[in-house]
Design a protein around this motif. Sequence first.
Motif, PDB file in Angstrom:
ATOM      1  N   MET A   1      -6.803 -12.737   0.459  1.00 44.19           N
ATOM      2  CA  MET A   1      -5.691 -11.935   0.903  1.00 44.19           C
ATOM      3  C   MET A   1      -5.974 -10.465   0.596  1.00 44.19           C
ATOM      4  N   GLU A   2      -5.688  -9.611   1.566  1.00 47.05           N
ATOM      5  CA  GLU A   2      -5.879  -8.183   1.391  1.00 47.05           C
ATOM      6  C   GLU A   2      -4.740  -7.619   0.540  1.00 47.05           C
ATOM      7  N   THR A   3      -5.076  -6.737  -0.373  1.00 47.07           N
ATOM      8  CA  THR A   3      -4.083  -6.092  -1.216  1.00 47.07           C
ATOM      9  C   THR A   3      -3.769  -4.716  -0.645  1.00 47.07           C
ATOM     10  N   LEU A   4      -2.492  -4.442  -0.407  1.00 49.06           N
ATOM     11  CA  LEU A   4      -2.078  -3.125   0.061  1.00 49.06           C
ATOM     12  C   LEU A   4      -2.077  -2.172  -1.123  1.00 49.06           C
ATOM     13  N   LYS A   5      -2.752  -1.054  -0.988  1.00 46.68           N
ATOM     14  CA  LYS A   5      -2.800  -0.058  -2.052  1.00 46.68           C
ATOM     15  C   LYS A   5      -1.757   1.011  -1.728  1.00 46.68           C
ATOM     16  N   VAL A   6      -0.829   1.226  -2.650  1.00 41.30           N
ATOM     17  CA  VAL A   6       0.263   2.169  -2.448  1.00 41.30           C
ATOM     18  C   VAL A   6       0.053   3.371  -3.361  1.00 41.30           C
ATOM     19  N   SER A   7       0.175   4.574  -2.793  1.00 45.29           N
ATOM     20  CA  SER A   7       0.057   5.790  -3.591  1.00 45.29           C
ATOM     21  C   SER A   7       1.407   6.502  -3.634  1.00 45.29           C
ATOM     22  N   ALA A   8       1.474   7.557  -4.428  1.00 40.29           N
ATOM     23  CA  ALA A   8       2.705   8.335  -4.526  1.00 40.29           C
ATOM     24  C   ALA A   8       3.038   9.006  -3.193  1.00 40.29           C
ATOM     25  N   LYS A   9       2.033   9.178  -2.334  1.00 40.08           N
ATOM     26  CA  LYS A   9       2.238   9.836  -1.038  1.00 40.08           C
ATOM     27  C   LYS A   9       2.442   8.837   0.104  1.00 40.08           C
ATOM     28  N   SER A  10       2.421   7.543  -0.189  1.00 43.15           N
ATOM     29  CA  SER A  10       2.615   6.529   0.855  1.00 43.15           C
ATOM     30  C   SER A  10       4.031   6.601   1.414  1.00 43.15           C
ATOM     31  N   SER A  11       4.147   6.358   2.709  1.00 43.73           N
ATOM     32  CA  SER A  11       5.464   6.306   3.347  1.00 43.73           C
ATOM     33  C   SER A  11       6.063   4.917   3.103  1.00 43.73           C
ATOM     34  N   PRO A  12       7.204   4.842   2.411  1.00 38.71           N
ATOM     35  CA  PRO A  12       7.806   3.534   2.142  1.00 38.71           C
ATOM     36  C   PRO A  12       8.092   2.731   3.411  1.00 38.71           C
ATOM     37  N   GLY A  17       6.822  -1.952   6.747  1.00 39.45           N
ATOM     38  CA  GLY A  17       6.415  -2.615   7.983  1.00 39.45           C
ATOM     39  C   GLY A  17       5.198  -3.494   7.777  1.00 39.45           C
ATOM     40  N   ALA A  18       4.242  -3.001   6.991  1.00 43.63           N
ATOM     41  CA  ALA A  18       3.045  -3.784   6.694  1.00 43.63           C
ATOM     42  C   ALA A  18       3.397  -5.028   5.877  1.00 43.63           C
ATOM     43  N   ILE A  19       4.259  -4.865   4.886  1.00 46.88           N
ATOM     44  CA  ILE A  19       4.691  -6.005   4.069  1.00 46.88           C
ATOM     45  C   ILE A  19       5.364  -7.049   4.955  1.00 46.88           C
ATOM     46  N   ALA A  20       6.303  -6.601   5.792  1.00 51.51           N
ATOM     47  CA  ALA A  20       7.036  -7.530   6.658  1.00 51.51           C
ATOM     48  C   ALA A  20       6.082  -8.283   7.584  1.00 51.51           C
ATOM     49  N   GLY A  21       5.125  -7.585   8.162  1.00 49.71           N
ATOM     50  CA  GLY A  21       4.168  -8.236   9.047  1.00 49.71           C
ATOM     51  C   GLY A  21       3.328  -9.282   8.329  1.00 49.71           C
ATOM     52  N   ILE A  22       2.859  -8.949   7.131  1.00 51.91           N
ATOM     53  CA  ILE A  22       2.037  -9.891   6.365  1.00 51.91           C
ATOM     54  C   ILE A  22       2.860 -11.099   5.935  1.00 51.91           C
ATOM     55  N   VAL A  23       4.087 -10.861   5.471  1.00 50.94           N
ATOM     56  CA  VAL A  23       4.945 -11.974   5.036  1.00 50.94           C
ATOM     57  C   VAL A  23       5.285 -12.881   6.218  1.00 50.94           C
ATOM     58  N   ARG A  24       5.536 -12.299   7.387  1.00 49.75           N
ATOM     59  CA  ARG A  24       5.801 -13.124   8.578  1.00 49.75           C
ATOM     60  C   ARG A  24       4.605 -14.006   8.904  1.00 49.75           C
ATOM     61  N   GLN A  25       3.402 -13.453   8.749  1.00 51.78           N
ATOM     62  CA  GLN A  25       2.178 -14.179   9.092  1.00 51.78           C
ATOM     63  C   GLN A  25       1.771 -15.206   8.054  1.00 51.78           C
ATOM     64  N   ALA A  29       2.522 -11.305   0.384  1.00 49.14           N
ATOM     65  CA  ALA A  29       1.808 -10.030   0.434  1.00 49.14           C
ATOM     66  C   ALA A  29       1.620  -9.520  -0.991  1.00 49.14           C
ATOM     67  N   GLU A  30       0.548  -8.765  -1.203  1.00 47.09           N
ATOM     68  CA  GLU A  30       0.287  -8.156  -2.510  1.00 47.09           C
ATOM     69  C   GLU A  30       0.171  -6.649  -2.353  1.00 47.09           C
ATOM     70  N   LEU A  31       0.807  -5.924  -3.275  1.00 42.31           N
ATOM     71  CA  LEU A  31       0.734  -4.469  -3.307  1.00 42.31           C
ATOM     72  C   LEU A  31       0.231  -4.045  -4.671  1.00 42.31           C
ATOM     73  N   GLN A  32      -0.577  -3.001  -4.704  1.00 35.36           N
ATOM     74  CA  GLN A  32      -1.096  -2.479  -5.959  1.00 35.36           C
ATOM     75  C   GLN A  32      -0.705  -1.015  -6.067  1.00 35.36           C
TER      76      GLN A  32
END
Length: 87
Positions: A1-12, A17-25, A29-32
């Motif tokens: 599973m791919e881990t989404l990397k979130v930074s302080a500048k990431s758009s929530p 949207g990425a989380i929702a798409g991965i969870v639907r599929q 989902a994993e975020l770091q």
Amino acid sequence: METLKVSAKSSPNLVAGAIAGIVRQSGKAELQAIGAGAVNQAVKAIAAASVYLEEDKISIACRPSFVEVEVGGETRTAIMFTVMSMQ
């Protein structure tokens, strides 16, 4: 599973949207996130993803944990958020 990397500048909203798409599929989902700003953006994204997934009648749960990651040759502590479908 791919881990989404979130930074302080990431758009929530984009991360949500990425989380929702991965969870639907795949149902999970994993975020770091490293640092307070990144953790803040990740939490906002998880909250927004739960709203996006409500339309599909999908409830989610989130489990945070600590992980050690290599960044630029040094070890850092990150927060790993595992977001799972409750269906």
